[in-house]
Design a protein around this motif. Structure first.
Motif, PDB file in Angstrom:
ATOM      1  N   PRO A  98       2.857   4.087  -5.712  1.00  0.00           N
ATOM      2  CA  PRO A  98       4.242   3.814  -5.315  1.00  0.00           C
ATOM      3  C   PRO A  98       5.058   3.183  -6.447  1.00  0.00           C
ATOM      4  N   GLU A  99       4.414   2.355  -7.284  1.00  0.00           N
ATOM      5  CA  GLU A  99       5.107   1.718  -8.401  1.00  0.00           C
ATOM      6  C   GLU A  99       5.358   2.676  -9.570  1.00  0.00           C
ATOM      7  N   PHE A 151     -18.300   9.528   0.161  1.00  0.00           N
ATOM      8  CA  PHE A 151     -18.762  10.883  -0.137  1.00  0.00           C
ATOM      9  C   PHE A 151     -19.942  10.812  -1.097  1.00  0.00           C
ATOM     10  N   TYR A 209     -11.471  12.039  -6.150  1.00  0.00           N
ATOM     11  CA  TYR A 209     -11.193  11.119  -5.054  1.00  0.00           C
ATOM     12  C   TYR A 209      -9.766  10.585  -5.210  1.00  0.00           C
ATOM     13  N   TYR A 229      -4.293  -1.230  -6.545  1.00  0.00           N
ATOM     14  CA  TYR A 229      -4.756   0.037  -5.968  1.00  0.00           C
ATOM     15  C   TYR A 229      -6.120   0.386  -6.522  1.00  0.00           C
ATOM     16  N   TRP A 254      -2.059   6.678  -2.960  1.00  0.00           N
ATOM     17  CA  TRP A 254      -1.669   7.468  -4.133  1.00  0.00           C
ATOM     18  C   TRP A 254      -0.993   8.766  -3.688  1.00  0.00           C
ATOM     19  N   ARG A 267      -1.745   9.082 -12.966  1.00  0.00           N
ATOM     20  CA  ARG A 267      -3.052   9.550 -13.422  1.00  0.00           C
ATOM     21  C   ARG A 267      -3.056  11.068 -13.326  1.00  0.00           C
ATOM     22  N   ASN A 273      -2.499   4.531   3.586  1.00  0.00           N
ATOM     23  CA  ASN A 273      -3.825   4.119   3.092  1.00  0.00           C
ATOM     24  C   ASN A 273      -4.943   5.063   3.526  1.00  0.00           C
ATOM     25  N   ARG A 274      -4.614   6.323   3.695  1.00  0.00           N
ATOM     26  CA  ARG A 274      -5.643   7.316   3.959  1.00  0.00           C
ATOM     27  C   ARG A 274      -5.951   8.079   2.668  1.00  0.00           C
ATOM     28  N   PRO A 275      -7.229   8.237   2.340  1.00  0.00           N
ATOM     29  CA  PRO A 275      -7.629   8.886   1.087  1.00  0.00           C
ATOM     30  C   PRO A 275      -7.835  10.378   1.290  1.00  0.00           C
ATOM     31  N   GLY A 304     -10.414   3.923   7.682  1.00  0.00           N
ATOM     32  CA  GLY A 304      -9.455   4.854   7.110  1.00  0.00           C
ATOM     33  C   GLY A 304      -9.861   5.400   5.765  1.00  0.00           C
ATOM     34  N   PRO A 334      -7.514   7.905  -3.861  1.00  0.00           N
ATOM     35  CA  PRO A 334      -7.655   6.685  -3.054  1.00  0.00           C
ATOM     36  C   PRO A 334      -6.435   6.465  -2.147  1.00  0.00           C
ATOM     37  N   PRO A 335      -6.579   5.544  -1.202  1.00  0.00           N
ATOM     38  CA  PRO A 335      -5.439   5.155  -0.388  1.00  0.00           C
ATOM     39  C   PRO A 335      -4.210   4.838  -1.245  1.00  0.00           C
ATOM     40  N   THR A 365     -10.686   8.706  -9.063  1.00  0.00           N
ATOM     41  CA  THR A 365     -11.892   8.985  -9.839  1.00  0.00           C
ATOM     42  C   THR A 365     -12.278  10.457  -9.720  1.00  0.00           C
TER      43      THR A 365
END
Lengths: 206, 206
Positions: A115-116, B70, A131, B2, A136, A120, A96-98, B66, A133-134, B6
């Motif tokens: 994970p599923e 920005f 960005y 999730y 991905w 994108r 969960n770190r972006p 975590g 996100p957590p 972006t």
């Protein structure tokens, strides 16, 4: 007792980051198994196994929770068959770190996968901040004719799990040359993660 | 389940950040008490109290530990007497959270101060990444004739403590016009923090 503040100059054409604390590079020979067209990969590798595909400069101020790592990725333009040069890709070991990626020069695609297996593909070019996100999985792809240079920033307790892509036979999509520059096509070798594998990823959150 | 990835475009002249989740601005009338020359401040404010000094666009994906926040800061050029336009400045409420600032256009100075009063002034301009380490108070100053635009990134659990500067009568240094563009001079109103005040800041680390 305090870390000193620092200033770093980014060269948008080479990706050089002044006063970096680390640098690594990946060569063709480091990237076996990534590309669909193994014949084209072998031909390219035979020509020059040391051909550099991407270079990372980074500043790691600390390893502790709450700090940041930042740096640049420079990516050579090129293809293996129809597939554009790309990074190995990873999910953060603490899932969960972006991460933020900012376009400095060139053009490319940030390929993301949950994970599923949801996918994108976001275009990145100068002045575009992507960005991640957590949770991905992410991989950078150079879809242009010039080097792709991005700067990045992520929490210093993120870590990288590169194996997650290998374990599923690659990412669900591949970014290949298409009539409009690039397109995302299915990866025939992809094996969706089992519920247990997904749960194991989600359990890395902290 | 999730957060969606972006992409955001930064306009280097206006600081506009597409798909921002928040925006705020500070006007002259919000900045009473910041500048040494109170007479010059009153004159400027009387002319136009709503004059905008800086604008922040930001993306706050989550508030959880975590993740990252920005965005961009756009700063009007100008002076109050000899002192350049600046942001209020802050230390992170969780004091050991860092921040990166990246020059998009214009030129300025990141003024930094440790709890003990040690000072640094780092120049920022396009392609310069300034790293504000944990536990440093920081303030941006536009030392140039054009708007200063920077992009920033910091951990989402950082928070801001603006009062730390107010409580010590400002920062130890002021950035003023000088023969070589800018110089840092002592702030006569500055009161160094006591050991107890320093310890209170250090105790915010998490």
């Amino acid at each position: 007792m305090y870390q000193p503040p620092t200033a770093h100059v980014i060269d948008p054409s080479t990706g050089h980051l002044s006063a970096a604390t680390g640098r690594y590079e990946k060569r063709l020979s480091d990237l076996a198994g990534l590309y669909a067209d193994t014949g084209a990969f072998e031909t390219l590798t035979a020509e020059n196994p040391d051909r550099i595909v991407y270079v990372v400069h980074e500043v790691r101020p600390q390893q502790e929770t709450g700090d940041l790592i930042f740096g640049t990725t420079w990516m050579e333009p090129g293809r293996v068959g129809q597939e554009f040069f790309m990074t190995r890709g990873h999910i953060h070991a603490t899932g969960n770190r972006p991460e933020t990626y900012y376009g400095e020069s060139g053009e490319g695609v940030m390929l993301l996968e949950s994970p599923e297996g949801e996918t994108r593909a976001l275009e990145i070019r100068p002045r575009v901040m992507v960005y991640v996100p957590p949770m991905w999985i992410h991989r950078s792809v150079n879809t242009g004719p010039e080097p792709l240079v991005m700067s990045f920033c992520y929490p210093s307790d993120s870590g990288q799990d590169y194996g997650i892509i290998e374990r599923s036979g690659g990412m669900a999509k591949r970014i290949v040359a298409g009539p409009e520059g690039w397109e995302a096509i299915g990866n025939a070798a992809y094996r969706p993660r089992t519920r247990a594998e997904i749960d194991a990823v989600l359990a890395t959150a902290a």
